[in-house]
Design a protein around this motif. Sequence first.
Motif, PDB file in Angstrom:
ATOM      1  N   LEU B 153      -2.125  -8.955  -5.331  1.00  0.00           N
ATOM      2  CA  LEU B 153      -1.134  -9.110  -6.395  1.00  0.00           C
ATOM      3  C   LEU B 153      -1.676  -9.896  -7.581  1.00  0.00           C
ATOM      4  O   LEU B 153      -1.236  -9.704  -8.706  1.00  0.00           O
ATOM      5  CB  LEU B 153       0.132  -9.771  -5.847  1.00  0.00           C
ATOM      6  N   THR B 154      -2.659 -10.758  -7.328  1.00  0.00           N
ATOM      7  CA  THR B 154      -3.181 -11.534  -8.455  1.00  0.00           C
ATOM      8  C   THR B 154      -3.922 -10.641  -9.449  1.00  0.00           C
ATOM      9  O   THR B 154      -4.026 -10.971 -10.620  1.00  0.00           O
ATOM     10  CB  THR B 154      -4.122 -12.643  -7.975  1.00  0.00           C
ATOM     11  N   ALA B 155      -4.427  -9.494  -8.965  1.00  0.00           N
ATOM     12  CA  ALA B 155      -5.107  -8.581  -9.885  1.00  0.00           C
ATOM     13  C   ALA B 155      -4.118  -7.999 -10.889  1.00  0.00           C
ATOM     14  O   ALA B 155      -4.520  -7.488 -11.924  1.00  0.00           O
ATOM     15  CB  ALA B 155      -5.800  -7.465  -9.105  1.00  0.00           C
ATOM     16  N   LEU B 156      -2.826  -8.086 -10.562  1.00  0.00           N
ATOM     17  CA  LEU B 156      -1.809  -7.526 -11.454  1.00  0.00           C
ATOM     18  C   LEU B 156      -1.338  -8.533 -12.501  1.00  0.00           C
ATOM     19  O   LEU B 156      -0.626  -8.170 -13.430  1.00  0.00           O
ATOM     20  CB  LEU B 156      -0.591  -7.068 -10.639  1.00  0.00           C
TER      21      LEU B 156
END
Lengths: 320, 315
Positions: B153-156
Motif C-alpha cells: 500500500l505504501t507504493a500507492l
Amino acid sequence: MTSNTMEATAASAVRSRRDAPPRPGGGARLVRRRQRWGWLFVAPFAIVFAIFLVLPLGYAFGMSLFTSTLATGTEFTGVANYVKAFTDPLFLEGMLRVLAYAVVMIPAQLLVALVAALVLDTLATRVSKLSRLLIFVPYAIPVVIGALMWSFLYSPRFGPAATIFSMVGLDAPNFLAADSIFGSLVNIVTWQWAGYYMIVIYAALRSIDPTIYEAARIDGANGWQTATRIKLPMISSSMVMVITFALIGTLQFFTEPVVLRSVAQGAIDAAYTPNMYAFSLAFSYSQFNYASAIAFSLGALVFAGSTVFLFLTRKQSGLK
Amino acid sequence: MSSTTSTRATAPTDHTVATGVPAHAPRRDDRGRSGGRRIGSHVFLIILAIYFITPLWWLIVAATKSNSGLFTGTGGPLWFDDQFAFFDNIAGLFTHQGGVYWRWFANSFLYAFAGGAGATILAILAGYGFAKYRFRGRGPFFTIVLASVMVPLTALVIPTFMLLSQMGLINTPWAVILPSLLNPFGVYLMRVYAQDAVPDELLEAARIDGAGELRTFAQVALPLLKPAIVTVLLLSVVGTWNNFFLPLAVLTDPELLPVTLGLNRWTALSNAGAGGEQVWNLITTGSFISIIPLILSFLFLQRYWQGGLAIGSVK
C-alpha cells in the motif's frame, strides 16, 4: 490463493448446477436475476478499489514515463526513469538493505512466534493465558509509538541500558550507532509483530483435531516428534500466510527507520529504504516523476516476490 | 452467594464457546508430561512476556515523571520517581501549544473509526456478495482482489497524494479517510468466513418466506458474521490508527495530524535541541494515553478476535 478461489468457484458452480435442475424455467431466470444482487453488494468496494488502487497504480505508471525539468518542462521519456532507478546506487542499496532485513527479521519473528505458540498449545494455565495476552500487546501499540518507546529505551540519556550493563560491569553499547542500528531495528519489528503472528499460529494449532495427538501418542511419539512431524505440517498454510505478510511488510520498511532517524541521524540516511528514498524524492526534492518510478518499481518487485514465494510454497500452503 | 457460584461454574464453558476454539480438555491436562518440562515451559513464557511488556512498563513509569526526572530520576529508568508528575504532565498536555495534543487525539479517533468502520462495511458487503452470489465476473474480480493483497500500500501513497491534490483534498480529513476505505484483505477474510458461516439453506428459507435480498442479508446473514466483523473492524482500525506514510504525505497542517504524527513531530523537535521545545515528559505521557484505547479494545474484544484472526489461514 488464486487456485483456492478457483476451487471455491468450481465447488459453488457444482452446487448451483445441482440446485438448478429441479426448478422450472422461470425459476432459473429468477435465480439468474437474483445473482445480479451480487454486483450490488460488491459495487461499493469495487468503486473504492478502482479509485484508490487501480487509478493510483495506473497514475504512478503514467507519471513514471515522463520527466519534468525546469529547463524543458514535462516531456515523455519512456522507460528512462526505470533505467535510472535500476542503475541508481541509492535505490539499489536500499533494496539490498530491505532484503537483508527480510532475511534476518522474518526468521527471527517467525521463530519467536512459532516457539511461543507451540509452548502455549501444550499448556492451559493462568500463567500461559496471561503471557499469551502480554506477548500480543505490542501489536495494539501503534508502530510510531512503539518505535518512539524503543528510541527512548535505546537512548544513552534515558534508557535503562546503562544501568543494566553496569550491573555486570560492562559499558552499554550504543544502540543507535551506524553498526548497531540494524540489530536495533530488527528488535523493534520483532517486538511489534511476533505476538500477532503467534496468535495466528496458535489459532491454527488449536484447530487441529486432538485425536491425532492421541494416535501419535499411542504410536510412541514424544513431544518433539508431535510438534515437528504433526503440528508443523498441519499449520503450514498459516505459516505461509504469516511469512507472506511479513515479507510484504518488510520490503516496504518505512515507519520505524523514519522515527529512529531523528535520534540516530548519522546511522540512518534519507534513502535508507526504497520507500524512504521515494518519499524524500517526492516531498523534499519534488521529483514526482522519478519518485513514481521508484514507488512503482518497489511495488512490482514486492508483488513479484510474494507471488514467487506463494508459487514455491504452493505444496505447503495447500494452494497447489 | 449462589449467583457467584453459578457464574464461576459456567465461566470456563463460556470462554471456550466464545473464543470459537474447540475445547480439547483431555489433552490439556498434560498427562505423561514431566513436571520439570512444565516448569521449563512456564519459565520460557514468563521470560518472553517480560521482554514484550518491558517497554510498556517503561512507558507507564516514564509517564509519571517530570521532564528533569526522566534524566535524573531517583528510581532509574524502570522505576518510579519520588516526584509523581503524571497529573502535572496531563495538565501540560492541555496547555502546551494550546492543547493541540487533544486535537490530535480526536483526529486519530476520527480517522481510525471513519476509515475503519467504512472499510469494514465495504468488506462485509463485498465479502457476502462474493460468497453468496454467482454473478458474472465474480471469479476474475475476486482473483484480482486477492492479488491486490500483495500490492504494497505504501507504493500507492505518492500517486494517491498527487490524485488527492488534483481533487483539492490535501490537508483535509478526507485525504486520510478515503484511501483507508481500501482493505482487500478484509474482503478476503469476510468471504472465506461467510462461505461457511452463512448456510445457503438458511438464505433460501428466508427467501421462500418472502424476505427480499437486503432483508435476508441484514436479518439472517449479518448476525452470523459477527466474529468476522469484529476481527475485520479491529484490523482496519489498527491499520488506520497505525498508518504513518499516508498522513505524513497528505497532511501538513498541525491541527489535522493524528496523534502518532504529532508525537513524532514533538520528538523530532525535542531532539533538534531547542530548549523550550524539549517536552520529553509530554511525549511519554501523550504516548501512554494514546495507546490506552486500542489496548482496551483488544482486551474487551478478546473472545472475538482470538478465533477471528485464524480466519483464512486454517484450512
